[in-house]
Design a protein around this motif. Structure first.
Motif, PDB file in Angstrom:
ATOM      1  N   ILE A 217      20.758  30.798  35.766  1.00 51.56           N
ATOM      2  CA  ILE A 217      21.597  31.739  36.523  1.00 51.56           C
ATOM      3  C   ILE A 217      22.314  31.033  37.670  1.00 51.56           C
ATOM      4  CG2 ILE A 217      21.569  33.812  37.955  1.00 51.56           C
ATOM      5  CD1 ILE A 217      19.221  34.811  36.343  1.00 51.56           C
ATOM      6  N   THR A 218      21.574  30.255  38.443  1.00 51.93           N
ATOM      7  CA  THR A 218      22.158  29.640  39.637  1.00 51.93           C
ATOM      8  C   THR A 218      23.059  28.465  39.312  1.00 51.93           C
ATOM      9  OG1 THR A 218      20.182  28.263  39.855  1.00 51.93           O
ATOM     10  CG2 THR A 218      20.217  30.368  41.046  1.00 51.93           C
ATOM     11  N   LYS A 219      22.746  27.724  38.252  1.00 52.49           N
ATOM     12  CA  LYS A 219      23.516  26.528  37.869  1.00 52.49           C
ATOM     13  C   LYS A 219      23.602  25.549  39.037  1.00 52.49           C
ATOM     14  CE  LYS A 219      26.401  29.042  34.565  1.00 52.49           C
ATOM     15  NZ  LYS A 219      27.775  29.412  34.179  1.00 52.49           N
ATOM     16  N   SER A 220      22.510  25.427  39.774  1.00 53.38           N
ATOM     17  CA  SER A 220      22.498  24.547  40.939  1.00 53.38           C
ATOM     18  C   SER A 220      22.265  23.114  40.502  1.00 53.38           C
ATOM     19  CB  SER A 220      21.394  24.984  41.912  1.00 53.38           C
ATOM     20  OG  SER A 220      20.136  24.986  41.259  1.00 53.38           O
ATOM     21  N   LEU A 221      23.096  22.221  41.000  1.00 56.00           N
ATOM     22  CA  LEU A 221      22.980  20.796  40.704  1.00 56.00           C
ATOM     23  C   LEU A 221      22.637  20.057  41.997  1.00 56.00           C
ATOM     24  CD1 LEU A 221      26.082  20.297  38.395  1.00 56.00           C
ATOM     25  CD2 LEU A 221      23.706  20.537  37.698  1.00 56.00           C
ATOM     26  N   PRO A 222      21.426  19.562  42.127  1.00 53.67           N
ATOM     27  CA  PRO A 222      21.071  18.857  43.367  1.00 53.67           C
ATOM     28  C   PRO A 222      21.845  17.556  43.501  1.00 53.67           C
ATOM     29  CG  PRO A 222      19.339  18.596  41.720  1.00 53.67           C
ATOM     30  CD  PRO A 222      20.326  19.580  41.156  1.00 53.67           C
ATOM     31  N   HIS A 359      17.147  35.594  46.364  1.00 55.49           N
ATOM     32  CA  HIS A 359      18.596  35.524  46.601  1.00 55.49           C
ATOM     33  C   HIS A 359      19.373  35.763  45.303  1.00 55.49           C
ATOM     34  CE1 HIS A 359      22.446  34.207  48.187  1.00 55.49           C
ATOM     35  NE2 HIS A 359      22.531  33.346  47.197  1.00 55.49           N
ATOM     36  N   THR A 360      18.891  35.199  44.196  1.00 50.74           N
ATOM     37  CA  THR A 360      19.595  35.352  42.922  1.00 50.74           C
ATOM     38  C   THR A 360      19.555  36.788  42.436  1.00 50.74           C
ATOM     39  OG1 THR A 360      18.994  33.091  42.361  1.00 50.74           O
ATOM     40  CG2 THR A 360      19.743  34.482  40.570  1.00 50.74           C
ATOM     41  N   LEU A 361      18.377  37.416  42.495  1.00 48.03           N
ATOM     42  CA  LEU A 361      18.247  38.798  42.041  1.00 48.03           C
ATOM     43  C   LEU A 361      19.068  39.737  42.917  1.00 48.03           C
ATOM     44  CD1 LEU A 361      14.440  38.946  41.192  1.00 48.03           C
ATOM     45  CD2 LEU A 361      16.359  38.719  39.612  1.00 48.03           C
ATOM     46  N   ALA A 362      19.091  39.497  44.230  1.00 54.09           N
ATOM     47  CA  ALA A 362      19.889  40.342  45.115  1.00 54.09           C
ATOM     48  C   ALA A 362      21.376  40.214  44.833  1.00 54.09           C
ATOM     49  CB  ALA A 362      19.599  39.988  46.575  1.00 54.09           C
TER      50      ALA A 362
END
Length: 368
Positions: A217-222, A359-362
Motif C-alpha cells: 500500500i505505502t510503496k515506501s522505498l528507503p 497512518h495508512t489505514l487512516a
C-alpha cells in the motif's frame, strides 16, 4: 507542511542552521518584515543528497525575494541494477506433478552407483527447474496493472482500435473519461481488498503477511547509502572498497586463532555408519519451514515439498551419496551474505510499524 507530509517531501531550506540573514526569503516594502515563504521541496528518499540550503541576501535579482540556492550531491556513476532472482514456485500443483513424472526417466537413467554428488544434484536441479517452467501458465503479453479488471482492459482495447480508425476526438474523450472512472473503481476495490486482508492478518497475528501488505500500500522505498567504515574509522564511499570491506569482515567472523588444521582423510568404509534412512529424509523435508529465502538455485521449500514421494527418493539418493563419498555438491558449499545496515534512529521497530499501519489505514479511510 500538510502538502509535504502527504507527498512524502522534505523542506530543504529548513534542515540547516544558518544566520537569520541566510534564512528569510522575502522582504516587505520598507524592509520592515522579513519572512521565509519560499521553499525547496525534495523527496524524502533523497534527503542524504542535500548538502546545504540557504539564501544569498547580497544577490541582485530584481525582486523583493532573496535568491535561494541548494547544494546537492549527485552520483554520476551509473546506478547498479542487480537482476532479482525469481523464486521457482509451483503455480499449478497437478500440472507440476505430471510434468515431473514425465521427466522422471532422466533421473532413473543415471548410473547412481558411479555418479558424483555434483552430477546427481545438477540433474535433480535441472529436472525441478524444467518442471516448474513448463507447469507455469503462459505469461500475458499485454501491459496491464494487476488491479485492472477485464472490463476496463476491454475499454482500453476499444479506444486503441477507434484511435487507429481515426474516430472523432469527442468520442475518444468520452471513452477516455469512462476508462478513468473504471480505473478508479478497480483501484479502490483493490485497496479495499488489501485493507480487509491487513485486518485479517492483524487479527491472526500473521506478521509476515501483514508487513508485506503494508509495503504494497505505502510503496515506501528507503533511501540507500553505500557508505561504510573500515578498521581505521575511515569512511569508504567507493563501491569496490565497500565490497572488499564486507569481504574481510565476513572472513574475520570465521577465523579462529585457536583452531588446528587437520589433513584431509578419505572416509574409511569400515568406520562408516549405516546409510541415511528414507524416513529421516521424509521427516526432514516435512519439518522445513515455508516462506524462507532461497539459495543460488532459486528453488524454495514449497517446491521441494510439492515433489511428493519421488522427490523424497531423489534427495535420499543425493544425501546418501554425500554421506558415502564425503564430498558436497559445489552449489551446497556456496553461501550468500546479505548485509543489513542498522539505523540508529529506529529504536523501536514495533512502534514504527504500528504508526505506519495506523497512518495508512487512516489515509485509506479518508480516501474511501
Amino acid at each position: 507542511m500538510e502538502f509535504a507530509n502527504e507527498n512524502n517531501l522534505i523542506i530543504a531550506n529548513s534542515l540547516f542552521q544558518h544566520h537569520t540573514r541566510r534564512l528569510y526569503t522575502w522582504t516587505s516594502p520598507g524592509r520592515k518584515y522579513r519572512n521565509q515563504i519560499d521553499y525547496i521541496l525534495v523527496k524524502s528518499r533523497w534527503r542524504t543528497s542535500i548538502l546545504n540550503a540557504h539564501t544569498l541576501p547580497g544577490a541582485c535579482c530584481g525582486s523583493d525575494h532573496e535568491l535561494l540556492i541548494t547544494k546537492l550531491r549527485l552520483k554520476l556513476r551509473a546506478a547498479r541494477s542487480p537482476t532479482k532472482q525469481k523464486r521457482l514456485e509451483v503455480m499449478d500443483t497437478e500440472r507440476f506433478a505430471t510434468v515431473f513424472e514425465q521427466g522422471w526417466a532422466e533421473w532413473t537413467d543415471i548410473n547412481q552407483s558411479k555418479a558424483t554428488p555434483d552430477l546427481l544434484w545438477n540433474k535433480a536441479k535441472h529436472l525441478i527447474q524444467s518442471a516448474v517452467a513448463e507447469s507455469k501458465p503462459p505469461i500475458e503479453m499485454r501491459k496491464r496493472q494487476h488491479w485492472m479488471s477485464d472490463s476496463t482492459l476491454a475499454l482500453v482495447e476499444e479506444r486503441r482500435h477507434k484511435k487507429a480508425q481515426g474516430v472523432h476526438a469527442n468520442e475518444l474523450n468520452k471513452l477516455s473519461a469512462t476508462i478513468q472512472t473504471s480505473c478508479r473503481r478497480d483501484y479502490n476495490s483493490h485497496l479495499q481488498g488489501i485493507c480487509k486482508e491487513v485486518e485479517k492478518h492483524a487479527t491472526k497475528h500473521e506478521s509476515r503477511d501483514l508487513y508485506h501488505k503494508i509495503r504494497v500500500i505505502t510503496k515506501s522505498l528507503p533511501s540507500k547509502t553505500w557508505a561504510n567504515e573500515n578498521d581505521m574509522n575511515e569512511v569508504l564511499t567507493d563501491l569496490e572498497d565497500i565490497l572488499e570491506r564486507w569481504k574481510s569482515y565476513c572472513q574475520s567472523l570465521f577465523q579462529d586463532p585457536q583452531s588446528q588444521n587437520f589433513p584431509d582423510t578419505e572416509p574409511n568404509s569400515e568406520n562408516l555408519e549405516p546409510n541415511i534412512l528414507l524416513s529421516e529424509v521424509r521427516a526432514a523435508i516435512k519439518h522445513l519451514k515455508n516462506g524462507k529465502a532461497t539459495g543460488g538455485d532459486a528453488i524454495p521449500i514449497e517446491t521441494i515439498k510439492a515433489l511428493g514421494e519421488k522427490g523424497i527418493h531423489m534427495f535420499h539418493t543425493i544425501c546418501n551419496k554425500i554421506w558415502q563419498t564425503g564430498i558436497w555438491p559445489s552449489d551446497w558449499t556456496h553461501t550468500i551474505f546479505v548485509p543489513l545496515q542498522k539505523k540508529a534512529l529506529l529504536r523501536n521497530v514495533t512502534i514504527t510499524v504500528l504508526l505506519l499501519l495506523f497512518h495508512t489505514l487512516a489515509k485509506l479511510y479518508c480516501t474511501f
